[in-house]
Motif scaffolding. Structure first.
Motif, short mmCIF file in Angstrom:
data_model
loop_
_atom_site.label_atom_id
_atom_site.label_comp_id
_atom_site.label_asym_id
_atom_site.label_seq_id
_atom_site.Cartn_x
_atom_site.Cartn_y
_atom_site.Cartn_z
N ARG A 160 -8.88 0.73 3.28
CA ARG A 160 -8.45 -0.18 2.13
C ARG A 160 -9.00 0.56 0.84
O ARG A 160 -9.95 0.94 0.66
CB ARG A 160 -8.90 -1.54 2.53
N LEU A 173 -3.75 -1.50 -0.91
CA LEU A 173 -3.37 0.04 -0.22
C LEU A 173 -4.03 0.24 1.04
O LEU A 173 -5.01 0.01 1.34
CB LEU A 173 -3.52 1.16 -1.13
N ASP A 174 -3.30 0.52 2.20
CA ASP A 174 -3.73 1.08 3.30
C ASP A 174 -4.45 2.41 3.24
O ASP A 174 -4.18 3.27 2.38
CB ASP A 174 -2.62 0.82 4.46
N SER A 178 -0.03 3.13 0.72
CA SER A 178 1.08 2.40 0.86
C SER A 178 0.56 0.72 0.38
O SER A 178 -0.24 0.58 0.83
CB SER A 178 1.97 1.96 2.16
N ILE A 180 0.25 -3.05 0.88
CA ILE A 180 0.19 -4.04 2.02
C ILE A 180 0.01 -5.32 1.43
O ILE A 180 0.53 -6.28 1.99
CB ILE A 180 -0.74 -3.74 3.14
N PHE A 181 -0.73 -5.61 0.40
CA PHE A 181 -1.05 -6.76 -0.19
C PHE A 181 -0.67 -6.70 -1.77
O PHE A 181 -1.27 -5.73 -2.13
CB PHE A 181 -2.22 -7.61 0.22
N ARG A 182 -0.31 -7.94 -2.31
CA ARG A 182 -0.30 -7.79 -3.67
C ARG A 182 -0.60 -9.51 -4.21
O ARG A 182 -0.17 -10.29 -3.57
CB ARG A 182 1.34 -7.87 -4.34
N GLU A 221 -8.89 -11.09 3.95
CA GLU A 221 -7.64 -10.51 4.97
C GLU A 221 -7.85 -11.15 6.29
O GLU A 221 -8.86 -11.09 6.98
CB GLU A 221 -7.61 -9.09 4.63
N GLY A 224 -3.60 -10.30 9.14
CA GLY A 224 -2.44 -9.69 8.35
C GLY A 224 -1.96 -10.48 7.27
O GLY A 224 -0.79 -10.12 6.75
N GLU A 225 -2.68 -11.31 6.72
CA GLU A 225 -2.39 -12.11 5.50
C GLU A 225 -3.30 -11.90 4.67
O GLU A 225 -4.77 -11.90 5.05
CB GLU A 225 -1.80 -13.69 5.77
#
Length: 350
Positions: A160, A173-174, A178, A180-182, A221, A224-225
């Motif tokens: 991460r 970012l992953d 990319s 994945i969370f904002r 986290e 997945g949230e």
């Protein structure tokens, strides 16, 4: 006769206090000077475990667990160091040269930008601070991402990467770069990201953003949230990058104006400590809840030991130490890098 009664009453008062208000007694802790080494004198070629990478006092390189310099270089403009590699770069450079612990060239990266290591991962930020890239230890690019606003802070753990932007947004970012969370903090009249830190397992993060008020957020986290577990306004409103450090046992340290806030994510408890001067560095002891904190006022530097209520709290003055001073724990050794020297102290109970 009256004096005997007074002594007896004093004794009974002390005894009663200890019975009705008991306290855990513990040994006092002290830092004992153990060794001093010159950063200009290194012993490159020795294979040791427990390497300590550092950038401080105008030098970059590696120390052994006892604080002896293994390989050092004078910093030209900036430097980045991990447990395995060192990059010493100029203000304007089109090549980044990675060297190993012995100073041998490991790879050459053809790129413009400023390198830094997070969790031993090599990242390069562009000179305009709008693009971030990750490279392998062999110099191969893994991913690249551009942002709509200037990058103000970064943190990373595992696969991460956490990026804070000038517009106040935090992006997770992953491993492929990319998003994945904002996270967009709701509080604050002015929206700016000022600092971030991630736990070693990467499931928890602390970020600081905004002005009026400036607020800290504990993010986790889960399934997945991304969840906002806790948020609270800070007493200080620092309009610059803020030191935020992951400590041992699920704690985070957050810089404040002449102070330090420690957040325990297990119970959401917060503790504030006052410090002499501005915070420069904080390091958690690997085997206890003790913290070593380096701060500096207009004249001198100080090492402060912080622990629970039953542990030692005190200052070690460092007269005349210059800028770029840094501290690190190595077992029960506290290593201080200052003024072209490495000072080693041993933590002892007395």
């Amino acid at each position: 006769m009256k004096r005997r009664y007074r002594l007896l009453l004093a004794f009974l008062a002390v005894l009663g206090y200890l019975i009705f208000f008991p306290r855990e007694l513990s040994s006092a802790l002290t830092l004992t000077p153990q060794a001093i080494f010159d950063l200009d004198v290194s012993t490159a070629g020795q294979a040791v475990d427990g390497i300590i990478p550092f950038v401080a006092s105008g030098y970059a390189g590696f120390l052994d667990p006892e604080g002896r310099p293994l390989y050092t270089e004078k910093v030209r403009y900036g430097a980045a160091v991990s447990a395995e590699a060192l990059i010493n770069y100029d203000s304007v450079s089109t090549q980044l040269v990675l060297r190993n612990r012995e100073g041998d060239i490991r790879a050459v990266i053809e790129t413009r930008g400023y390198p830094f290591f997070l969790d031993d991962r090599l990242l390069v930020i562009s000179t305009d601070r709008l693009r971030l890239r990750e490279f392998t230890p062999e110099g191969e690019q893994l991913w690249s991402i551009a942002f709509p606003s200037l990058v103000t802070t970064c943190a990373a753990s595992g696969n991460r990467t956490l990026v804070g932007l000038l517009n106040g947004t935090f992006l997770f970012l992953d491993q492929n770069g990319s998003i994945i969370f904002r996270f967009e903090p709701p509080e604050g009249r002015i929206k700016v990201a000022y600092g971030a830190a991630m736990a070693p397992s990467a499931e928890a993060s602390v970020v600081v953003a905004g002005i009026d008020p400036q607020t800290a957020y504990l993010l986790e986290e889960l399934k997945g949230e991304l969840n906002n577990i806790d948020s609270f306004p800070l007493e200080s409103e620092l309009r610059r990058n803020i030191i935020i450090t992951d400590l041992h046992s699920g704690r985070f340290a957050i810089e404040q104006e002449k102070g330090l806030l420690v957040l325990d994510r297990s119970n959401l408890r917060r503790r504030n400590y006052s410090l002499p001067g501005r915070l420069l560095s904080v390091a958690g002891h690997p085997g206890s809840d003790l913290l070593a904190v380096l701060s500096r006022d207009e004249a001198d530097g100080y090492i402060t030991l912080l622990g629970s209520e039953s542990r030692y709290r005190g200052h070690l003055a460092l007269p005349g130490t210059g800028a770029g001073t840094s501290i690190v724990w190595s077992g029960n050794r506290l290593i201080l890098i200052a003024d072209r020297h490495v000072l080693v102290y041993r933590l002892e109970s007395v």
